[in-house]
Scaffold this motif. Structure first.
Motif, short mmCIF file in Angstrom:
data_model
loop_
_atom_site.label_atom_id
_atom_site.label_comp_id
_atom_site.label_asym_id
_atom_site.label_seq_id
_atom_site.Cartn_x
_atom_site.Cartn_y
_atom_site.Cartn_z
N ALA A 10 21.36 3.91 23.86
CA ALA A 10 21.71 2.99 24.94
C ALA A 10 22.93 2.15 24.58
N GLY A 11 22.96 1.64 23.37
CA GLY A 11 24.07 0.79 22.95
C GLY A 11 25.39 1.53 22.93
N ALA A 12 25.38 2.72 22.34
CA ALA A 12 26.62 3.51 22.30
C ALA A 12 27.03 3.91 23.71
N GLY A 13 26.05 4.22 24.55
CA GLY A 13 26.36 4.57 25.94
C GLY A 13 27.03 3.42 26.67
N VAL A 14 26.49 2.22 26.52
CA VAL A 14 27.06 1.03 27.16
C VAL A 14 28.50 0.81 26.70
N VAL A 15 28.70 0.88 25.40
CA VAL A 15 30.04 0.64 24.84
C VAL A 15 31.02 1.71 25.33
N LEU A 16 30.62 2.97 25.25
CA LEU A 16 31.53 4.04 25.67
C LEU A 16 31.83 3.99 27.16
N ILE A 17 30.83 3.71 27.98
CA ILE A 17 31.06 3.60 29.42
C ILE A 17 32.03 2.46 29.72
N ALA A 18 31.84 1.33 29.06
CA ALA A 18 32.73 0.19 29.28
C ALA A 18 34.17 0.56 28.89
N LEU A 19 34.33 1.21 27.74
CA LEU A 19 35.67 1.57 27.28
C LEU A 19 36.30 2.65 28.16
N PHE A 20 35.53 3.69 28.49
CA PHE A 20 36.06 4.77 29.33
C PHE A 20 36.38 4.27 30.74
N LEU B 16 38.36 -4.99 31.53
CA LEU B 16 37.32 -5.76 30.86
C LEU B 16 37.80 -7.21 30.70
N THR B 17 36.98 -8.13 31.12
CA THR B 17 37.30 -9.55 30.93
C THR B 17 37.00 -9.91 29.48
N PRO B 18 37.53 -11.03 29.02
CA PRO B 18 37.21 -11.46 27.66
C PRO B 18 35.69 -11.59 27.42
N ALA B 19 34.98 -12.09 28.41
CA ALA B 19 33.52 -12.21 28.26
C ALA B 19 32.86 -10.84 28.14
N GLN B 20 33.35 -9.87 28.89
CA GLN B 20 32.79 -8.52 28.80
C GLN B 20 33.09 -7.88 27.45
N VAL C 17 30.35 -6.41 24.84
CA VAL C 17 30.40 -5.08 24.22
C VAL C 17 30.31 -5.21 22.70
N LEU C 18 31.02 -6.16 22.14
CA LEU C 18 30.95 -6.38 20.69
C LEU C 18 29.54 -6.79 20.26
N LEU C 19 28.88 -7.61 21.06
CA LEU C 19 27.51 -8.01 20.73
C LEU C 19 26.55 -6.82 20.79
N VAL C 20 26.76 -5.92 21.74
CA VAL C 20 25.94 -4.71 21.79
C VAL C 20 26.12 -3.91 20.51
N LEU C 21 27.37 -3.75 20.07
CA LEU C 21 27.65 -3.02 18.84
C LEU C 21 26.98 -3.68 17.63
#
Length: 105
Positions: free
Chosen positions: A64-74, A83-87, A91-95
């Motif tokens: 789930a975490g990798a999916g969230v990060v990759l979806i956000a980046l892609f 991506l806003t600074p808060a987003q 993403v960093l917190l998920v990682l």
């Protein structure tokens, strides 16, 4: 082998999620097939990873975490969804969270 399966499951889930942008209300058969096939393959691979003995909490967190990060980046890179600074912090917190759960297992 188990990490390759998990990585493939993550990539299948990401491909399926990215394909959701193309389904047009589930009226386009090709993209709908990609979504269904991607998620189905991902879940089959996740079941195999769990069968190999990795703890469910670790498997699901990494998936789930990798999916969230990759979806956000892609989404930012290929779909123009910035991506806003808060987003970015999110993403960093998920990682970080996924890393802690993996290290603690």
């Amino acid at each position: 082998m188990v990490w390759i399966l998990l990585g493939t499951a993550i990539l299948c889930e990401v491909a399926a999620t990215m394909s959701l942008r193309l389904v047009d209300g589930f009226t386009r058969a090709g993209p709908v097939g990609m979504v269904v096939a991607g998620y189905a393959t991902s879940f089959v691979l996740l079941a195999e990873v769990i069968r190999y003995g990795l703890p469910l909490a670790v498997v699901y967190t990494l998936w789930a975490g990798a999916g969230v990060v990759l979806i956000a980046l892609f989404s930012a890179a290929f779909l123009g969804e910035g991506l806003t600074p808060a987003q970015i912090v999110g993403v960093l917190l998920v990682l970080v969270g996924a890393g802690i759960i993996k290290l603690a297992s």
